[in-house]
Enzyme design. Structure first.
Site, mmCIF file in Angstrom:
data_model
loop_
_atom_site.group_PDB
_atom_site.id
_atom_site.type_symbol
_atom_site.label_atom_id
_atom_site.label_comp_id
_atom_site.label_asym_id
_atom_site.label_seq_id
_atom_site.Cartn_x
_atom_site.Cartn_y
_atom_site.Cartn_z
ATOM 1 N N HIS A 124 2.006 4.599 -2.906
ATOM 2 C CA HIS A 124 2.143 6.050 -2.790
ATOM 3 C C HIS A 124 3.492 6.524 -3.336
ATOM 4 O O HIS A 124 3.583 7.609 -3.926
ATOM 5 C CB HIS A 124 1.999 6.485 -1.335
ATOM 6 C CG HIS A 124 0.598 6.453 -0.821
ATOM 7 N ND1 HIS A 124 -0.448 7.057 -1.480
ATOM 8 C CD2 HIS A 124 0.070 5.896 0.305
ATOM 9 C CE1 HIS A 124 -1.564 6.873 -0.786
ATOM 10 N NE2 HIS A 124 -1.279 6.169 0.288
ATOM 11 N N HIS B 264 0.832 -1.205 0.000
ATOM 12 C CA HIS B 264 0.000 0.000 0.000
ATOM 13 C C HIS B 264 0.866 1.255 0.000
ATOM 14 O O HIS B 264 0.684 2.155 -0.833
ATOM 15 C CB HIS B 264 -0.919 -0.007 1.214
ATOM 16 C CG HIS B 264 -1.797 1.202 1.310
ATOM 17 N ND1 HIS B 264 -3.095 1.226 0.853
ATOM 18 C CD2 HIS B 264 -1.555 2.458 1.802
ATOM 19 C CE1 HIS B 264 -3.612 2.431 1.042
ATOM 20 N NE2 HIS B 264 -2.697 3.191 1.630
ATOM 21 N N GLU B 265 1.800 1.319 0.934
ATOM 22 C CA GLU B 265 2.631 2.520 1.032
ATOM 23 C C GLU B 265 3.522 2.678 -0.193
ATOM 24 O O GLU B 265 3.773 3.803 -0.642
ATOM 25 C CB GLU B 265 3.467 2.483 2.311
ATOM 26 C CG GLU B 265 2.658 2.482 3.605
ATOM 27 C CD GLU B 265 1.733 3.684 3.747
ATOM 28 O OE1 GLU B 265 1.934 4.694 3.053
ATOM 29 O OE2 GLU B 265 0.776 3.606 4.542
#
EC number: 3.4.24.15
Length: 710
Positions: free
Chosen positions: A506, A502-503
Site C-alpha cells: 500500500h 502486504h501493508e
C-alpha cells in the site's frame, strides 16, 4: 483509513526546499486563492507557534499538534472550506467555467485532506489522552461539515448546470466532475423532496439496525464450561488464562480467539462440536429479525435511488459493476476448485476415521484436521522460523525487493518531528532520475494509547495544481510488532512478515501514484482494485530468493533460512487452499444473494447454500451464521467478495509477469507506470488489461492451488 492532502510548493529533483511558495492569483484563478490561502496561512500560523520540523517540502503535513492546535485547525478547515463552497455557489450562471466551478473544489480537496489528517490521525496513535480526545472531537466536527457541504443545493445546482454544458476538459477532469455530481446525488439532491426525506429516513434506520446487530454480538455473554480432559490438546498457557470454577471446570467465552483455539487444537470431537454450535447460535433469536429488517431497508434505499436491489447499488462504482457478475465470478471459482476440494476433504476424512472411528466429519472438524495433516506433511516449526526474521532485516529486505522491482530507492530522514520516539521517516526517490517521489512514516511497535490494527494511512495525496505546483504523497504505515522487556524488537512471526509485505504494498501504491487529482491518488481508488498491489507483493514472501534475502538467524544474521524450509513454506501456503477458498466463497455468496434478492429466506438460504458450496458438508446443526456475520452488516455489505477478487487478479499479474519469483525491473516499472501511476482516474479493468495485454483471468489463481496440492 482517511485520505488527505496539502502543500502548494512545487517539488523539484531530490533536494526540495523547505520554504513554502506563496502564489498570487489573478484573473479567472482569483477564486482559487481562497483554497490556496487556506493551506498556506493555516499552517503558517501553526508552524510559527510550534517551530516543529516537518518533512522537507511538505509544510502542511504536521504530525505532532497539541490538543488545542488540533481543535483550532479543525475550525479553520471548516471556515475556509465554507468560504470556497460559498464562492462556487455565487458564480453567475452565464460565467460558469471549469476554472471557477470545478477547479476551486478540486484544489480545496487536495489541500484540505492533509490538514484534515493532521487533525484526525492522532486519535489512533498519539501517546497523549487529551490529544486523542481532541482528535476524535475534531473528526466528528469535520465529518459533519463535509456531509453538510455535500447536501448544499446551491453548490449542486451550479455543478450540475456546468456539467450539462459539456465543456471540453481532460478525461481525468471529466471523471472528477462526475464524482462531484455523485457526491451530492448520493445524498439525494437529484431526488424530489419526498424521496430525499425517504432516503434520510432509510439511512438513519439502516444505521440504527446495523448498530443494534453489532451491539447484540458485543453484549453476548454466552460461555461454556469444560473439564481439563475435555480440553485435551490445548496448550497449558491457554488453559492458565481461562477462569476456573470451584468444581475445577474451565470457563470458555465465545470470543473468537477462544473459539479458534478450540476448533484448531482440541483433540475432543464432542468439545469442538459443542463450541461450534454455541458460536453459530449466538444472537439467533435477536439478530435474524434485525438482519431481515436491515436487508429490506437497504433494498428500499436502493429502489428509491433507482436501482433494482441493494447489491447493484453498492457495486455500481466498483470493478465488478453488477451483482450478477460477482455471483458468476464466485461460482466459476467454486466450480473450478470443487474437484481439488473433494481430494483435500478425502485426506481429512481418512485421518479422522483413523483417529476417531466412524464419527461423521462435520464443519467443526475442518480446522483441527487441516492442522493435523499439516503437522504430518510439513516439517515446519514456526517458533523456530520466527528467530530468522529480525524486524530491521526484514525491512531492509523489503526495501531491496521494491528497489529492484519498481525502480525506487529509500533514504531515512532524520531530525524530523514525530509523535513518538521510535517513529521513523523515509524519503522515496526514483532510482533513475533521482526525483523525489514521496515520503512515508513507520510506526511499527505496540504501545499504550495506540490503535490495535495494522494499516496504511494516506497523510497527503499526489496532486497537480493550476499554478504548476506539485503536491507529493506522504504515507504512514502502522504495524503492531512487539518489543521485549528490555525494549528490543521481538523477531517477527512469519504471518507478521506477510502482513508487513502486504501493508508495504500500500505504501508503494500510494507513493508511486501520479494522478493529477487528489481524489484519484494513492489509496483513493476503486475498492475492488485497492488490495491488488498489496496482494501482489505478498507473493514474494513465499519465494526462496526473497526468503533468503529477508531472513537471518537472530544470533547470527549471516545464516538465512535453509533451502528446504523455503520450499516447504511455499507448499504450505497452498495446503487445503481449495477448501479454504470454498468456505470464503460460501459467505461471499450468502452476502451477495441476500442483497440481490429482496425475498431471500435468511434461515433457509445458508442451509441450502452450505452443502452446495462445501461439497456436501451441512451447516453445523442448529446454527445460522446469519445471526453472527458482522461483515455483511457493516463495512462489507454486498462486497464481501472483494478480498478474493483482488487476490485472484493479483495471482494473474504475478504468474504472468513475475513467474520466476525474482524481481523483474522491466515488468515492475511497467506495473508502476501503467497501473499505479494513473490511480483512480481510469477504470481499473482498463489499467490491468493494458498492463497484461489481455483481460485479467482466474486461471492463474486456480492453477496455483492445483499445482501445489497435497
Amino acid at each position: 483509513m482517511t485520505e488527505n492532502e496539502g502543500n502548494d510548493k512545487k517539488i523539484e529533483g531530490s533536494n526540495p526546499k523547505k520554504k513554502l511558495n506563496v502564489v498570487t492569483f489573478t484573473g479567472a484563478a482569483g477564486l482559487l486563492g481562497l483554497a490556496v490561502s487556506f493551506a498556506i496561512f493555516t499552517f503558517k500560523s501553526h508552524k510559527q507557534k510550534s517551530k516543529k520540523k516537518g518533512l522537507p517540502g511538505c509544510d502542511t503535513v504536521c504530525v505532532n499538534l497539541s490538543a488545542k492546535e488540533i481543535l483550532d485547525l479543525a475550525e479553520e478547515i471548516i471556515h475556509k472550506s465554507t468560504r470556497v463552497h460559498d464562492a462556487v455557489a455565487l458564480v453567475s450562471l452565464d460565467k460558469l467555467s471549469y476554472e471557477n466551478v470545478v477547479l476551486p473544489l478540486a484544489e480545496l480537496e487536495a489541500r484540505q485532506l492533509s490538514l484534515i489528517q493532521c487533525c484526525v490521525f492522532p486519535k489512533m496513535l498519539s501517546p497523549h489522552d487529551n490529544v486523542r480526545k481532541a482528535s476524535t472531537e475534531a473528526e466528528q466536527k469535520i465529518d459533519a461539515h463535509i456531509l453538510s457541504c455535500r447536501k448544499r443545493e446551491d453548490v449542486y445546482r451550479i455543478i450540475k448546470i456546468y456539467a450539462a454544458k459539456g465543456e471540453s476538459i481532460s478525461p481525468e477532469a471529466k471523471c472528477y466532475l462526475q464524482c462531484l455530481v455523485r457526491d451530492f446525488e448520493d445524498n439525494g439532491l437529484n431526488l424530489t423532496a419526498i424521496k430525499r426525506e425517504e432516503v434520510e429516513r432509510l439511512k438513519y434506520e439502516i444505521d440504527e439496525l446495523s448498530l443494534r446487530y453489532i451491539q447484540n454480538l458485543n453484549e453476548d455473554s454466552s460461555c461454556l464450561f469444560f473439564t481439563e480432559d475435555e480440553l485435551a490438546g490445548l496448550p497449558l498457557e491457554f488453559l492458565q488464562n481461562l477462569e476456573k470454577t470451584q468444581n475445577k471446570e474451565f470457563k470458555l467465552t465465545l470470543e473468537s480467539r477462544h473459539v479458534a483455539a478450540i476448533l484448531e487444537l482440541c483433540k475432543i470431537a464432542k468439545t469442538r462440536k459443542t463450541v461450534a454450535m454455541a458460536y453459530g447460535k449466538r444472537c439467533g433469536d435477536t439478530n435474524i429479525p434485525v438482519l431481515q429488517r436491515l436487508v429490506q431497508s437497504r433494498h428500499r434505499l436502493a429502489c428509491v435511488c433507482g436501482y433494482a436491489h441493494f447489491a447493484d447499488y453498492a457495486l455500481d462504482r466498483r470493478m465488478s459493476k453488477t451483482s450478477m457478475r460477482v455471483i458468476r465470478f464466485l461460482e466459476d471459482i467454486s466450480s473450478s476448485l470443487t474437484d481439488l476440494a473433494i481430494r483435500e476433504f478425502s485426506i481429512l476424512e481418512d485421518l479422522k476415521r483413523k483417529e476417531e472411528g466412524e464419527i461423521p466429519f462435520g464443519v467443526e472438524d475442518l480446522l483441527y484436521y487441516i492442522k493435523r495433516v499439516e503437522e504430518l506433511q510439513f516439517d515446519l516449526d514456526f517458533g523456530d522460523i520466527r528467530q530468522y526474521f529480525p524486524v530491521n532485516l526484514v525491512l531492509s529486505g523489503i526495501f531491496k525487493i521494491c528497489q529492484d522491482l519498481f525502480g525506487i530507492k529509500f533514504e531515512e530522514v532524520t531530525e524530523v518531528d514525530v509523535w513518538y520516539h521510535d517513529i521513523r521517516a523515509f524519503a522515496v526517490f526514483d532510482s533513475g532520475s533521482g526525483k523525489l517521489l514521496g515520503y512515508f512514516y513507520l510506526d511499527m511497535f505496540t504501545r499504550e494509547g495506540k490503535c490495535n490494527h495494522s494499516c496504511v494511512v494516506a497523510l497527503q495525496n499526489n496532486a497537480l495544481f493550476s499554478n504548476g505546483a506539485c503536491q507529493i504523497p506522504v504515507a504512514l504505515l502502522i504495524a503492531q510488532f512487539a518489543k521485549d522487556g528490555s525494549g528490543e524488537a521481538v523477531p517477527l512471526g512469519f504471518s507478521d512478515v506477510v502482513n508487513l509485505f502486504h501493508e508495504f504494498g500500500h505504501v508503494v501504491q500510494h507513493i508511486c501514484n501520479r494522478a493529477s487529482f487528489a481524489r484519484f491518488s494513492g489509496l483513493r481508488v476503486d475498492p475492488d482494485f485497492r488490495e491488488i498491489p498489496s496482494q501482489l507483493l505478498e507473493n514474494w514472501c513465499y519465494e526462496s530468493f526473497t526468503l533468503k534475502l529477508i531472513s537471518g538467524y537472530r544470533q547470527d544474521i549471516t545464516k538465512p533460512l535453509v533451502d528446504e524450509v523455503c520450499k516447504t513454506l511455499k507448499r504450505w501456503r497452498y495446503s487445503f487452499s481449495a477448501l479454504k477458498s470454498l468456505q470464503e466463497i460460501l459467505y461471499c455468496l450468502f452476502d451477495q444473494i441476500i442483497y440481490s434478492d429482496d425475498d431471500a429466506d435468511l434461515l433457509q438460504l445458508i442451509r441450502s447454500l452450505h452443502p452446495k458450496v462445501m461439497i456436501g458438508l451441512p451447516v453445523v446443526e442448529g446454527t445460522n451464521p446469519a445471526s453472527c456475520f458482522p461483515r455483511a452488516v457493516i463495512g462489507s455489505e454486498a462486497t464481501c467478495y472483494s478480498r478474493l477478487w483482488s487476490e485472484v487478479y493479483a495471482a494473474d499479474i504475478f504468474a504472468s509477469k513475475f513467474g520466476d519469483g525474482h524481481p523483474n525491473l522491466y515488468a515492475g516499472l511497467q506495473f508502476r507506470d501503467k497501473v499505479l501511476a494513473p490511480g483512480g482516474g481510469k477504470e481499473p479493468m482498463e489499467l490491468l488489461t493494458n498492463f497484461l495485454g489481455r483481460e485479467p483471468s482466474t486461471q492463474a489463481f486456480i492453477a496455483s492451488r492445483t499445482n501445489y496440492s497435497l
